[in-house]
Enzyme design. Structure first.
Site, short mmCIF file in Angstrom:
data_model
loop_
_atom_site.label_atom_id
_atom_site.label_comp_id
_atom_site.label_asym_id
_atom_site.label_seq_id
_atom_site.Cartn_x
_atom_site.Cartn_y
_atom_site.Cartn_z
N ASP A 295 15.72 -129.29 -102.79
CA ASP A 295 16.78 -129.06 -101.81
C ASP A 295 18.15 -128.99 -102.49
O ASP A 295 18.47 -129.80 -103.34
CB ASP A 295 16.81 -130.18 -100.79
CG ASP A 295 15.48 -130.38 -100.07
OD1 ASP A 295 14.43 -130.35 -100.73
OD2 ASP A 295 15.51 -130.60 -98.85
N HIS B 232 21.01 -127.95 -100.17
CA HIS B 232 21.76 -128.36 -98.98
C HIS B 232 23.27 -128.12 -99.09
O HIS B 232 24.07 -129.03 -98.84
CB HIS B 232 21.49 -129.83 -98.67
CG HIS B 232 20.26 -130.04 -97.84
ND1 HIS B 232 20.10 -129.48 -96.59
CD2 HIS B 232 19.12 -130.73 -98.08
CE1 HIS B 232 18.92 -129.82 -96.09
NE2 HIS B 232 18.29 -130.57 -96.99
N ASP C 218 15.57 -125.32 -98.22
CA ASP C 218 16.73 -126.09 -97.80
C ASP C 218 17.92 -125.81 -98.71
O ASP C 218 18.49 -126.72 -99.34
CB ASP C 218 16.42 -127.60 -97.75
CG ASP C 218 15.64 -127.97 -96.49
OD1 ASP C 218 15.14 -127.06 -95.80
OD2 ASP C 218 15.53 -129.17 -96.19
N ASP D 197 22.90 -126.09 -94.96
CA ASP D 197 23.06 -127.19 -94.00
C ASP D 197 23.50 -128.46 -94.70
O ASP D 197 23.25 -128.68 -95.89
CB ASP D 197 21.78 -127.46 -93.21
CG ASP D 197 21.60 -126.53 -92.02
OD1 ASP D 197 22.61 -125.94 -91.59
OD2 ASP D 197 20.47 -126.39 -91.53
N ARG D 198 24.13 -129.33 -93.91
CA ARG D 198 24.66 -130.61 -94.38
C ARG D 198 25.87 -130.42 -95.28
O ARG D 198 26.98 -130.71 -94.91
CB ARG D 198 23.58 -131.43 -95.10
CG ARG D 198 22.42 -131.86 -94.24
CD ARG D 198 22.82 -132.90 -93.22
NE ARG D 198 21.68 -133.57 -92.63
CZ ARG D 198 21.78 -134.50 -91.69
NH1 ARG D 198 22.96 -134.87 -91.24
NH2 ARG D 198 20.70 -135.06 -91.18
N ASN E 153 12.51 -126.12 -94.09
CA ASN E 153 12.64 -126.33 -92.64
C ASN E 153 14.07 -126.10 -92.15
O ASN E 153 14.28 -125.88 -90.95
CB ASN E 153 12.18 -127.75 -92.26
CG ASN E 153 13.04 -128.83 -92.86
OD1 ASN E 153 13.20 -128.92 -94.08
ND2 ASN E 153 13.61 -129.68 -92.02
N HIS E 154 15.05 -126.13 -93.06
CA HIS E 154 16.43 -125.87 -92.66
C HIS E 154 16.78 -124.38 -92.70
O HIS E 154 17.92 -124.02 -92.35
CB HIS E 154 17.40 -126.67 -93.52
CG HIS E 154 17.62 -128.06 -93.01
ND1 HIS E 154 18.65 -128.41 -92.17
CD2 HIS E 154 16.88 -129.19 -93.17
CE1 HIS E 154 18.56 -129.70 -91.87
NE2 HIS E 154 17.50 -130.19 -92.47
N HIS F 262 7.78 -126.27 -99.54
CA HIS F 262 8.89 -127.17 -99.24
C HIS F 262 8.42 -128.50 -98.67
O HIS F 262 8.84 -129.57 -99.09
CB HIS F 262 9.86 -126.51 -98.25
CG HIS F 262 11.01 -127.41 -97.89
ND1 HIS F 262 12.03 -127.68 -98.76
CD2 HIS F 262 11.26 -128.14 -96.77
CE1 HIS F 262 12.88 -128.52 -98.20
NE2 HIS F 262 12.44 -128.82 -96.99
N ARG G 240 8.86 -137.68 -88.83
CA ARG G 240 9.89 -136.73 -88.43
C ARG G 240 9.65 -136.18 -87.03
O ARG G 240 10.55 -135.58 -86.44
CB ARG G 240 9.94 -135.55 -89.41
CG ARG G 240 10.25 -135.92 -90.84
CD ARG G 240 10.17 -134.70 -91.73
NE ARG G 240 10.25 -135.01 -93.14
CZ ARG G 240 11.38 -134.99 -93.86
NH1 ARG G 240 12.52 -134.70 -93.28
NH2 ARG G 240 11.36 -135.28 -95.14
N HIS H 124 11.94 -131.67 -99.77
CA HIS H 124 12.02 -132.11 -98.37
C HIS H 124 12.44 -133.56 -98.17
O HIS H 124 12.81 -133.93 -97.06
CB HIS H 124 10.64 -131.86 -97.73
CG HIS H 124 10.58 -131.91 -96.25
ND1 HIS H 124 11.56 -131.42 -95.42
CD2 HIS H 124 9.61 -132.40 -95.41
CE1 HIS H 124 11.19 -131.57 -94.17
NE2 HIS H 124 10.02 -132.17 -94.13
#
Length: 492
Positions: free
Chosen positions: A238, A240, A267, A270-271, A299-300, A348, A396, A423
């Site tokens: 990730d 991010h 990923d 995001d964030r 997943n993002h 991922h 999750r 992840h």
């Protein structure tokens, strides 16, 4: 002659008071860890508080909040529900459960919780505001669904007219050459521009998106990669939106090239608040080195996650809502997994909710859609390993948790050596589990500017495929905090 003195047992009420005091001590310790953003220890002490006194809604509500911080939405949902069952008037329980529902894309369920809060506290302005905002989202999604049914042919990419976009005279950034191909010089100029917080012209940004979409559409859901003997191959987890840490990876490990291939394992956005810079850098290298630079969907890379965790807001701020929609189309075509030398499967999330899944099953997955809530595609993006054998519901709330026996059976069936996945934040940036057969790599150090974790990447040699880990700490970045572009409504 010895005599035995019998002590009178404490009255039940005193024993209960002692348990309540012990539970409060555990809760107070948990709260201190929570303030330090040490959510794992906070959860541990909230759990001990619950074990000492299982009748306190507050303990479940607090632990639910800690689970939310770790993105363990399934566990957060369960605890929030337990808190509400203990105390129907515990307002924070409804807020926690609504947050978990929203994080799982279940906005109708979140709306019901906000509605309950407004009934319990009709004069609560904050509850009323959240009810109204959530209702807007539900209506918007219903409208978009109706439009999609009416016009299944809607395609943002087909509406983009690059020729109509003019390059202003004062634009000083990199340009794509007359042959309409990305060059190494372009990529170096682009990274320098981003380091100075500049913006790539929208014409070139759109062109990259259109070109990368066309390329990914030609790719299978499972991409096979050959690493030649004595050649290096790097797997990153990730990112991010942490652009400056991405640049640090290239400083430590070299720029991507035909002799220095990379796989980025989902990923990308995001964030972190430099997601636009990350994704265009990665897409640019993919176009420059299509057979030596690889990207898996995380997943993002989905509309729901991007709405909540900042990417769509960032794209709209730096470019337009139209471009944000185009990203959705591009992400739908990202490959779901990669197989290295027919020996290592890289995805991922993780493995599957059912036995007997083969590599051919992954190849057949229809990925051109938003991630579903179950099935192979869901598991590839969302699942996590667990230490015990067997399977369990995901903490999750999406995908599953799979044990060492599940990993072993999958590898034996498909004649693989091990899997690499991402992840999950890991303190050292990576983790080796399931007897060395399940490796997690996470490449965003000090995740969200708060977690104080290291980042890591994996180097493989085509001769033996033995993983070698490089870890690193976060580097400074401009004063733009994580989640700066996220809608405050989602951060309950």
């Amino acid at each position: 002659m010895d005599t035995q003195v019998k002590s009178n047992p404490e009255p039940a009420e005193e024993q209960q008071q002692d348990k309540i005091k012990i539970a409060e001590d555990f809760k107070n310790q948990a709260n201190e860890y929570f303030k330090k953003q040490d959510y794992d220890n906070a959860i541990n002490f909230y759990t001990q508080a619950i074990e000492a006194n299982p009748n306190s809604a507050i303990y479940y509500g607090n632990r639910s909040f800690a689970y939310l911080k770790l993105e363990w939405f399934g566990y957060a949902l369960k605890d929030a529900t337990a808190a509400i069952e203990l105390d129907k008037n515990y307002i924070k329980g409804y807020y926690r459960r609504a947050s978990a529902h929203m994080s799982l894309g279940k906005f109708k369920e979140a709306l019901r919780d906000f509605e309950l809060v407004t009934k319990i506290r009709p004069n609560d302005k904050d509850a009323k505001l959240k009810f109204v905002e959530c209702n807007k989202i539900v209506r918007k999604l219903a409208f978009e669904k109706a439009i999609a049914v009416e016009d299944k042919r809607k395609n943002i990419a087909e509406t983009i007219n690059l020729e109509a976009m003019t390059i202003e005279n004062d634009y000083k950034g990199p340009k794509i050459d007359e042959e309409s191909k990305i060059t190494l010089d372009f990529m170096k100029e682009l990274m320098d521009l981003y380091k100075k917080q500049g913006t790539l012209h929208r014409k070139y940004a759109y062109k990259i998106l259109l070109d990368i979409k066309s390329f990914f559409m030609s790719q299978p859901s499972l991409v096979d990669i050959t690493i030649e003997p004595n050649k290096k191959f790097t797997v990153c987890g990730d990112i991010h939106g942490q652009f400056y840490d991405l640049m640090n990876i290239f400083e430590l490990n070299g720029l991507p090239s035909e002799d220095n291939p990379y796989l980025f394992n989902g990923d990308f956005v995001d964030r972190g608040s430099f997601s636009v810079e990350c994704i265009f850098t990665l897409f640019g290298f993919k176009l420059l080195f299509p057979n030596h630079f690889f990207m898996s969907r995380g997943n993002h890379e989905s509309s729901t996650m991007n709405e909540m965790y900042g990417f769509h807001g960032e794209v709209k701020a730096k470019y337009s809502a139209q471009m944000s929609e185009l990203f959705n189309e591009v992400y739908n075509w990202l490959p779901l997994a990669h197989c290295l030398n027919q020996k290592i499967l890289v995805m991922h999330g993780g493995l599957f909710s059912t036995d007997g899944v083969t590599l051919d099953d992954i190849r057949k997955v229809d990925r051109n859609r938003q991630p579903p809530e179950e099935g192979l595609m869901c598991d590839l993006l969302w699942s996590d390993p667990q230490h015990q054998n067997g399977r369990a519901p995901s903490r999750r709330g999406v995908g599953c948790q799979f044990g060492p026996d599940v990993t072993k059976a999958f590898l034996e069936l498909n004649k693989l050596d091990y899997i690499i996945r991402s992840h999950e934040v890991k303190n050292e940036g990576y983790e080796v589990a399931h007897d060395g057969k399940c490796i997690t790599v996470f490449s965003a150090p000090n995740y969200c500017d708060t977690m104080d974790n290291k980042g890591a990447f994996i180097n493989l040699n085509g001769s033996d495929l033995t993983p070698k880990f490089t870890t690193y700490v976060a580097v400074p970045h401009p004063d733009v905090k994580a989640m700066a572009y996220a809608d405050a409504f989602y951060c309950i």
